[in-house]
Design a protein around this motif. Sequence first.
Motif, mmCIF file in Angstrom:
data_model
loop_
_atom_site.group_PDB
_atom_site.id
_atom_site.type_symbol
_atom_site.label_atom_id
_atom_site.label_comp_id
_atom_site.label_asym_id
_atom_site.label_seq_id
_atom_site.Cartn_x
_atom_site.Cartn_y
_atom_site.Cartn_z
ATOM 1 N N UNK A 262 -47.947 -29.581 52.845
ATOM 2 C CA UNK A 262 -47.879 -29.937 54.143
ATOM 3 C C UNK A 262 -48.058 -29.400 55.122
ATOM 4 N N UNK A 263 -49.258 -29.963 56.125
ATOM 5 C CA UNK A 263 -49.385 -29.132 57.333
ATOM 6 C C UNK A 263 -48.876 -29.571 58.546
ATOM 7 N N UNK A 264 -49.022 -28.780 59.728
ATOM 8 C CA UNK A 264 -48.463 -29.017 60.552
ATOM 9 C C UNK A 264 -49.441 -29.528 62.069
ATOM 10 N N UNK A 265 -48.725 -30.713 61.953
ATOM 11 C CA UNK A 265 -49.964 -30.906 63.269
ATOM 12 C C UNK A 265 -49.244 -30.435 64.708
ATOM 13 N N UNK A 266 -49.628 -30.829 65.359
ATOM 14 C CA UNK A 266 -49.039 -30.488 67.264
ATOM 15 C C UNK A 266 -48.122 -31.170 67.224
ATOM 16 N N UNK A 267 -46.693 -30.777 67.778
ATOM 17 C CA UNK A 267 -46.114 -31.843 67.858
ATOM 18 C C UNK A 267 -45.993 -32.961 69.042
ATOM 19 N N UNK A 268 -45.212 -33.736 68.989
ATOM 20 C CA UNK A 268 -45.328 -35.067 69.955
ATOM 21 C C UNK A 268 -44.462 -34.917 70.295
ATOM 22 N N UNK A 269 -44.466 -34.548 72.248
ATOM 23 C CA UNK A 269 -42.857 -34.984 73.075
ATOM 24 C C UNK A 269 -42.378 -36.289 72.660
ATOM 25 N N UNK A 270 -40.541 -35.563 72.740
ATOM 26 C CA UNK A 270 -39.998 -36.180 72.044
ATOM 27 C C UNK A 270 -39.919 -38.396 72.514
ATOM 28 N N UNK B 47 -34.974 -31.674 67.901
ATOM 29 C CA UNK B 47 -34.315 -31.630 70.154
ATOM 30 C C UNK B 47 -35.069 -31.464 70.513
ATOM 31 N N UNK B 48 -36.003 -32.747 70.981
ATOM 32 C CA UNK B 48 -37.215 -32.649 72.432
ATOM 33 C C UNK B 48 -38.074 -33.167 71.753
ATOM 34 N N UNK B 49 -38.807 -32.981 70.631
ATOM 35 C CA UNK B 49 -39.520 -33.316 69.906
ATOM 36 C C UNK B 49 -39.782 -34.057 68.582
ATOM 37 N N UNK B 50 -41.543 -34.716 68.617
ATOM 38 C CA UNK B 50 -40.820 -35.053 66.748
ATOM 39 C C UNK B 50 -41.735 -34.185 66.729
ATOM 40 N N UNK B 51 -41.813 -33.766 64.806
ATOM 41 C CA UNK B 51 -42.328 -33.109 64.423
ATOM 42 C C UNK B 51 -43.469 -33.852 63.210
ATOM 43 N N UNK B 52 -44.767 -34.084 62.946
ATOM 44 C CA UNK B 52 -45.492 -34.778 62.571
ATOM 45 C C UNK B 52 -46.422 -33.299 61.438
#
Length: 421
Positions: free
Chosen positions: A77-85, A64-69
Amino acid sequence: MMEGNPLKISKEHFYDLEKQIQEQLAENDLRVLTTQPEIIRGLNFILLEAIRLNSSDIHFEAYHGHYEVRFRIDGLLHQMLPVPFRLGIGLVSRIKVLARLNISEKVLPQDGRFTINVDQRIIELRVSVIPMIFGEGIVIRILDKSSVKLDLSSIGVDDRGLQIMREDMKRSSGIILVTGPTGSGKTTTLYAILNELNQTDTKIVTTEDPVEYEINGIMQVEIKPEIGLTFASSLRSILRQDPDIILIGEIRDAETAKIAIEASLTGHLVLSTVHTRSTAGTISRLVDMGVESYLLADTINLIVAQRLVRMICKTCREPYIPDEKEILSLDVKLVSPPVFYRGKGCQYCNFTGYRGRIGLFEIMSITDDEKHLIGNMGDTESLYKNARGKGMVSLREYAVKKMLEGITTHAEVMENTHVTF
């Protein structure tokens, strides 16, 4: 800014792209959007960053509201900064165009692939798209063929294991099985075996899902279940090609298992994988599929169980004296006092303490004693204990040896191996 980055784009610039395309999304359809320089440069940035970090996969997930990369590096798995939707929609659409997928299809899964050239290396990218409640989820598998070492001695097999495997690889018929969970390196081991067996006087045919790496001199068939080209159906045709060696990507059902056994009984060497946790457990898994135990006793030459563990970063590795709890948890007799190793974390390993992975192997050669136990199918425990009594090294023992050599850590040993029986 990323050192040597030919795109001249920084992380700050990349995550500011949302402002540049807000209006474009409202005015253009998806296909036009995918040609926008900001989208192209943004996706290139993600791909290059993943390759620079030696990632095996890139995950785009719609929420909701964004994409996780997220990047999968050395199995985690390593979290990157989220991407706006809205930016995420453009990136996902661009990926689908490159992979020659239907950009307007939003409710059905799709699979595709494309290649990119990075520093004169051809990188193959395999794309899987699934629908999610907020959009689409994409996983990009990164296959850098130049970095894969298809050599048994380079994937972690020790000298004793190499000797056992090579003796069984010389046989003209029978079955060699590599077993382990998903992502344990089974396919790489099979390719390393094939690479060693690949000679001009030997015909090798494979049936795979999908074909991971292309090897000159080997006929490779990629199965397509949607048109009826399955492991079992392709095997029937392969047998009419007069092969010496057959590789089956995976034995998933009784039909495939029985055809593999028939092929081995008629004078072919068959290589395949099975999803089980141990060497001995492979037999019970095949029996559960409906294969008669006496046929397994007649055909199986070798079973190799394997795992992948992360290697300690060589740049920041340091020794330490373990406490008694760590020593006892291994349940393996050690020379006292042992020295363990760990990575402090540095820029080279992205401050994780690990860089790269290596295989652990439990190798069971099927001799007359094992054939007798398999044929009578007394129980899996008896088969395992018999092999251990004859000197088979367990996965835990193999891992501990790598740990004491300073290759991996106590944590990796405990997480990826267990004491059997």
